[in-house]
Enzyme design. Sequence first.
Site, mmCIF file in Angstrom:
data_model
loop_
_atom_site.group_PDB
_atom_site.id
_atom_site.type_symbol
_atom_site.label_atom_id
_atom_site.label_comp_id
_atom_site.label_asym_id
_atom_site.label_seq_id
_atom_site.Cartn_x
_atom_site.Cartn_y
_atom_site.Cartn_z
ATOM 1 N N HIS A 186 2.450 28.199 82.653
ATOM 2 C CA HIS A 186 1.304 29.168 83.822
ATOM 3 C C HIS A 186 0.011 29.430 82.301
ATOM 4 O O HIS A 186 -0.697 30.384 82.938
ATOM 5 C CB HIS A 186 1.755 29.613 84.475
ATOM 6 C CG HIS A 186 2.278 29.607 85.717
ATOM 7 N ND1 HIS A 186 2.205 28.978 86.767
ATOM 8 C CD2 HIS A 186 3.759 29.684 86.127
ATOM 9 C CE1 HIS A 186 2.612 28.227 87.590
ATOM 10 N NE2 HIS A 186 3.544 28.633 87.322
ATOM 11 N N ARG A 245 8.566 27.415 77.573
ATOM 12 C CA ARG A 245 8.730 26.714 79.253
ATOM 13 C C ARG A 245 7.631 25.694 78.873
ATOM 14 O O ARG A 245 6.160 26.077 78.602
ATOM 15 C CB ARG A 245 8.826 27.672 80.638
ATOM 16 C CG ARG A 245 8.917 26.791 80.937
ATOM 17 C CD ARG A 245 8.011 28.288 82.403
ATOM 18 N NE ARG A 245 7.466 28.883 83.041
ATOM 19 C CZ ARG A 245 7.537 29.101 83.821
ATOM 20 N NH1 ARG A 245 8.309 29.459 84.848
ATOM 21 N NH2 ARG A 245 6.054 30.244 84.446
ATOM 22 N N ASP A 301 10.483 18.922 69.041
ATOM 23 C CA ASP A 301 9.768 17.621 67.514
ATOM 24 C C ASP A 301 9.546 18.611 66.621
ATOM 25 O O ASP A 301 9.411 19.303 65.665
ATOM 26 C CB ASP A 301 9.657 16.170 67.769
ATOM 27 C CG ASP A 301 9.891 15.171 67.326
ATOM 28 O OD1 ASP A 301 11.587 15.299 67.693
ATOM 29 O OD2 ASP A 301 9.371 14.285 68.366
ATOM 30 N N GLU A 308 13.418 26.917 92.128
ATOM 31 C CA GLU A 308 12.171 27.400 92.928
ATOM 32 C C GLU A 308 11.852 27.020 93.743
ATOM 33 O O GLU A 308 10.670 27.499 94.578
ATOM 34 C CB GLU A 308 11.508 28.064 91.679
ATOM 35 C CG GLU A 308 10.661 26.328 91.167
ATOM 36 C CD GLU A 308 10.153 27.042 89.942
ATOM 37 O OE1 GLU A 308 9.545 27.960 89.432
ATOM 38 O OE2 GLU A 308 10.013 25.765 88.642
ATOM 39 N N ASP A 360 7.719 31.377 93.367
ATOM 40 C CA ASP A 360 7.632 29.841 94.290
ATOM 41 C C ASP A 360 8.682 29.118 95.147
ATOM 42 O O ASP A 360 8.644 29.045 96.176
ATOM 43 C CB ASP A 360 7.601 28.733 93.471
ATOM 44 C CG ASP A 360 6.863 28.677 92.186
ATOM 45 O OD1 ASP A 360 5.455 28.693 92.367
ATOM 46 O OD2 ASP A 360 6.524 28.925 90.778
#
Length: 278
Positions: A48, A80, A98, A163, A189
């Site tokens: 977000h 996230r 990575d 969620e 959510d």
Amino acid sequence: MKTPHNTFKQAMADGRTQIGLWAALASPYSTELLAGVGYDWLLIDGEHAPNDVRSVLGQLQAVASAQLALGDARSHPVVRVPLGTGEAGTAIIKQYLDIGAQTLLVPMVDTPEQAAQVVAACRYAPAGVRGMGSALSRASRWQTHTQYVHEANEQVCVLVQAETVTAMAHLDAMAATPGVDGVFIGPADLSASMGYPGNAAHPEVQAVIEQGIARILKAGKAPGILATSEAQARKWLAAGARFVAVGADTMLLASGARELLGKYKTDPAAAAPADRSY
């Protein structure tokens, strides 16, 4: 050199509560500042917040610079990702690993099958499907960590987000998925999925969250959550949540700015927004 030990994963396995803060400003400068404050973990948000792989890399480097200055006092970065299942999700997870992320939070995981896909994306073969590219990656310090491909699987921490109503129906199996270290409940959510958008404080939503924390603990995994009020944070800590974000940098900046302005002028536009009790 040995692959760095994931202290956040170890703390959760030991049952130690980890207090965190959301980092959504997408700035290496602010993230470096926060990394030295003393939170156990910082959530670098690629879902977000306006982050991409390059901006997350800059923030991981900023956290590492705090480590040089503060040693173990610095925060552990949790990244996230924007998505984590399917072919696109597997490719994105590979990129974030990575560049050096060791702990990933993956949103919108609804089933144990999806949770297993996330775990596989985080593991080198034969345990998973993560592509082999350590010679090109910061994660191995460009092969300075000579045993990285043999040690990385054990140091990656996988956190999945439950969620939705569907996710809560499958929560026991999702939490029991081998390789899942913790399950993060997303109040905003979840409340929308339950028919109460913008009202995570609704009693039905609160009850489902409390039951969810207990179910995750019963599976032997770490429950996590974001709480934007002290009352909610303390409630979920008392319920057994093991990794709890107790605020967000965006909200801290906005509230601090409003508080300072309020000392000099009265302006309805400067009033704090209503608490959503996430």
